[in-house]
Design an enzyme around this catalytic site. Structure first.
Site, mmCIF file in Angstrom:
data_model
loop_
_atom_site.group_PDB
_atom_site.id
_atom_site.type_symbol
_atom_site.label_atom_id
_atom_site.label_comp_id
_atom_site.label_asym_id
_atom_site.label_seq_id
_atom_site.Cartn_x
_atom_site.Cartn_y
_atom_site.Cartn_z
ATOM 1 N N CYS A 53 1.070 -1.312 0.016
ATOM 2 C CA CYS A 53 0.001 -0.158 0.002
ATOM 3 C C CYS A 53 1.253 1.343 -0.132
ATOM 4 C CB CYS A 53 -0.934 0.315 1.176
ATOM 5 S SG CYS A 53 -1.837 1.874 1.248
ATOM 6 N N CYS A 58 -0.238 4.235 2.133
ATOM 7 C CA CYS A 58 -0.330 4.041 3.240
ATOM 8 C C CYS A 58 1.049 3.963 4.100
ATOM 9 C CB CYS A 58 -0.992 2.797 3.852
ATOM 10 S SG CYS A 58 -1.746 2.317 3.347
ATOM 11 N N ASP A 59 1.543 3.564 3.025
ATOM 12 C CA ASP A 59 3.253 3.158 3.390
ATOM 13 C C ASP A 59 5.259 4.254 2.716
ATOM 14 O OD1 ASP A 59 2.920 1.720 5.220
ATOM 15 O OD2 ASP A 59 2.962 0.102 4.342
HETATM 16 P P1 FAD Z 1 -10.881 -4.911 6.771
HETATM 17 O O1 FAD Z 1 -10.193 -4.493 7.466
HETATM 18 O O2 FAD Z 1 -9.827 -5.861 5.663
HETATM 19 O O3 FAD Z 1 -11.576 -5.805 7.704
HETATM 20 C C1 FAD Z 1 -12.175 -7.157 7.290
HETATM 21 C C2 FAD Z 1 -12.610 -7.619 8.683
HETATM 22 O O4 FAD Z 1 -13.743 -9.125 7.693
HETATM 23 C C3 FAD Z 1 -11.939 -8.948 9.687
HETATM 24 O O5 FAD Z 1 -12.153 -8.355 10.763
HETATM 25 C C4 FAD Z 1 -12.095 -9.969 9.332
HETATM 26 O O6 FAD Z 1 -11.588 -11.130 10.039
HETATM 27 C C5 FAD Z 1 -13.504 -10.292 8.501
HETATM 28 N N1 FAD Z 1 -14.084 -11.758 8.224
HETATM 29 C C6 FAD Z 1 -13.584 -11.400 6.758
HETATM 30 N N2 FAD Z 1 -14.266 -12.738 6.297
HETATM 31 C C7 FAD Z 1 -15.120 -12.903 6.911
HETATM 32 C C8 FAD Z 1 -15.723 -14.423 8.085
HETATM 33 N N3 FAD Z 1 -16.112 -14.887 6.939
HETATM 34 N N4 FAD Z 1 -16.955 -14.147 9.160
HETATM 35 C C9 FAD Z 1 -16.877 -13.044 9.896
HETATM 36 N N5 FAD Z 1 -15.528 -11.842 9.580
HETATM 37 C C10 FAD Z 1 -14.660 -12.469 8.238
HETATM 38 N N6 FAD Z 1 -5.215 2.121 5.374
HETATM 39 C C11 FAD Z 1 -5.197 3.744 5.948
HETATM 40 O O7 FAD Z 1 -6.294 4.952 5.827
HETATM 41 N N7 FAD Z 1 -4.166 3.922 6.011
HETATM 42 C C12 FAD Z 1 -2.597 3.138 6.323
HETATM 43 O O8 FAD Z 1 -1.870 3.919 7.121
HETATM 44 C C13 FAD Z 1 -3.472 1.962 6.140
HETATM 45 N N8 FAD Z 1 -2.487 0.893 6.621
HETATM 46 C C14 FAD Z 1 -2.157 -0.224 6.216
HETATM 47 C C15 FAD Z 1 -1.226 -0.836 5.839
HETATM 48 C C16 FAD Z 1 -1.261 -2.774 5.590
HETATM 49 C C17 FAD Z 1 -0.320 -3.651 5.626
HETATM 50 C C18 FAD Z 1 -2.594 -2.912 4.873
HETATM 51 C C19 FAD Z 1 -2.934 -4.058 5.087
HETATM 52 C C20 FAD Z 1 -3.249 -2.686 5.007
HETATM 53 C C21 FAD Z 1 -3.536 -0.654 5.033
HETATM 54 N N9 FAD Z 1 -4.439 0.259 4.848
HETATM 55 C C22 FAD Z 1 -4.472 1.796 5.610
HETATM 56 C C23 FAD Z 1 -5.731 -0.097 4.661
HETATM 57 C C24 FAD Z 1 -6.766 -0.406 5.190
HETATM 58 O O9 FAD Z 1 -6.377 -1.213 6.652
HETATM 59 C C25 FAD Z 1 -8.522 -1.107 4.788
HETATM 60 O O10 FAD Z 1 -8.739 -0.096 3.808
HETATM 61 C C26 FAD Z 1 -9.444 -1.361 5.967
HETATM 62 O O11 FAD Z 1 -8.618 -1.648 6.680
HETATM 63 C C27 FAD Z 1 -10.279 -1.952 5.358
HETATM 64 O O12 FAD Z 1 -11.289 -1.989 5.877
HETATM 65 P P2 FAD Z 1 -12.893 -3.311 5.714
HETATM 66 O O13 FAD Z 1 -13.379 -2.349 7.967
HETATM 67 O O14 FAD Z 1 -13.338 -2.428 5.079
HETATM 68 O O15 FAD Z 1 -11.554 -3.968 6.266
#
Ligand code: FAD
Ligand code: NAP
Length: 324
Positions: free
Chosen positions: A137, A140-141
């Site tokens: 990302c 992010c980084d």
């Molecule tokens: P996610 O955070 O992906 O969460 C998905 C959730 O769904 C998880 O809790 C998982 O357990 C759950 N889930 C999936 N399948 C199931 C199932 N079958 N049953 C029950 N639960 C399930 N964004 C920023 O804005 N700033 C940053 O600095 C940043 N740094 C990042 C660094 C890294 C290494 C990564 C990988 C991403 C980063 N991001 C950053 C991006 C950010 O993390 C994501 O955009 C954000 O987390 C997306 O949120 P979300 O709630 O859609 O899903």
């Protein structure tokens, strides 16, 4: 005996989208349940410094931010459950979900916030380089590599956008692609080729992330020309793997509309999926932005729409009873 839990609103996923949806739903008195899944807190729990989530002047830690979101959601009336959903039946209301624990969840509305995972090259050296220079990302980084040499791996829209974005921080960006033409849209390609800070290394695959120094950090990538087999080194301190994302939509195949890239389809500008009462938010429906703040924003939208949907249902049911 397996338990049945009933609720008006169930949030599937505990990332920024899921917890934000829960905070809004709980404050509307809906007593939501959040099923956390196997990655409680979502993707941000796999990173350290977060510098772009609004509200914090100093750098914060991803896992800490997610603990705070969970605590806030619980504080206003959310029940969080550690379970992983393996089956979903959206054919009628209440929607039914079955967890690994054996519990069945029955819910009037469902907010899907299951996120997406970046695809990696799956090299052993890449695993070791995560957090030491390998990232998926740039938004992010990228900031951490200002003034340094960086590389991007991939040839799609994401890779080209990441390379362009990185020129805000670095004057030396190498895009490494395994073929001799990009998959990215023409307009993005034009911008890429016009940018003097970016060079493209065609027909090359990454064989190894090379670490050096103490503490260990990325110093370069060993790459191979896929046509000649010749091996060389691309010097860089940051390497951004941009070869696509895999949204977590397997559970919904055949039940909800899913686009060609595997993302849940929503009515443009809304979190509404193809089934009334089922809403999607965060990375599982967003292939463009994929940020914590955008996930949180769409989580808020999903909860507000679910609340309205429930109010309309309740009103319609009262009208039916009155007419009888
Ligand atoms: P996610 O955070 O992906 O969460 C998905 C959730 O769904 C998880 O809790 C998982 O357990 C759950 N889930 C999936 N399948 C199931 C199932 N079958 N049953 C029950 N639960 C399930 N964004 C920023 O804005 N700033 C940053 O600095 C940043 N740094 C990042 C660094 C890294 C290494 C990564 C990988 C991403 C980063 N991001 C950053 C991006 C950010 O993390 C994501 O955009 C954000 O987390 C997306 O949120 P979300 O709630 O859609 O899903
Ligand atoms: P993508 O279009 O699937 O492109 C992935 C790229 O990574 C391809 O160039 C592919 O090479 C390469 N790749 C895949 N696996 C690889 C491997 N193991 N080793 C080396 N290279 C590998 O993914 P994306 O760029 O993330 O885009 C996904 C979707 O989101 C697309 O529909 C895209 O249009 C959309 N998107 C749009 C925007 C925008 O409109 N601004 C921005 C981002 C994403 P090959 O080309 O050889 O297959």
């Amino acid at each position: 005996m397996s338990e049945i839990k009933k609720t008006k609103l169930l949030v599937l996923g505990s990332g920024p989208a899921g917890y934000t949806a829960a905070i809004y739903a709980a404050r509307a008195g809906l007593k939501p349940i959040v099923v956390q899944g196997i990655q409680p807190g979502g993707q941000l729990t796999t990173t350290t410094d977060v510098e772009n989530y609004p509200g914090f002047r100093d750098v914060i830690q991803g896992p800490w931010l997610m603990e705070e979101m969970k605590a806030q959601a619980e504080h206003v009336g959310t029940e969080t459950i550690w379970d992983h959903i393996t089956e979903v039946d959206l054919s009628k209301r209440p929607f039914r979900l079955t967890g690994d624990s054996g519990t069945t969840y029955e819910t009037e509305t469902l907010v899907i916030a299951t996120g997406a995972q970046a695809k990696w090259l799956n090299l052993p050296s890449e695993e070791h380089a995560k957090g030491r220079g390998a990232s998926a990302c740039a938004t992010c980084d990228g900031f951490f590599y200002r003034g340094k040499k960086v590389a991007v791996i991939g040839g799609g829209n994401t890779a080209v956008e990441e390379a362009l974005y990185l020129t805000n921080h670095s004057d030396d960006v190498t895009l490494i692609h395994r073929r001799d033409e990009l998959r990215a849209e023409k307009i993005l390609q034009d911008r890429l080729f016009a940018n003097p800070k970016i060079k493209v290394l065609w027909d090359h695959a990454v064989d190894e992330f090379v670490l050096g120094g103490q503490p260990e950090a990325l110093v370069g990538l060993n790459v191979r020309n896929v046509k000649t087999g010749e091996v060389s080194r691309v010097e860089c301190e940051g390497a951004f793997v941009a070869i696509g994302h895999a949204p977590a939509t397997e559970l919904f195949k055949g039940q909800l509309a899913i686009d060609k890239d595997g993302y849940l389809e929503v009515e443009p500008g809304t979190p509404r999926t193809s089934i009334p009462g089922v809403f999607a938010c965060g990375d599982v429906m967003d292939k463009h932005y994929r940020q914590a703040v955008t996930a949180a924003g769409t989580g808020c939208m999903a909860a507000l729409d679910a609340e309205r949907y429930l109010a309309e249902l309740e009103f319609a049911e009262k009208e039916t009873v009155a007419a009888e």
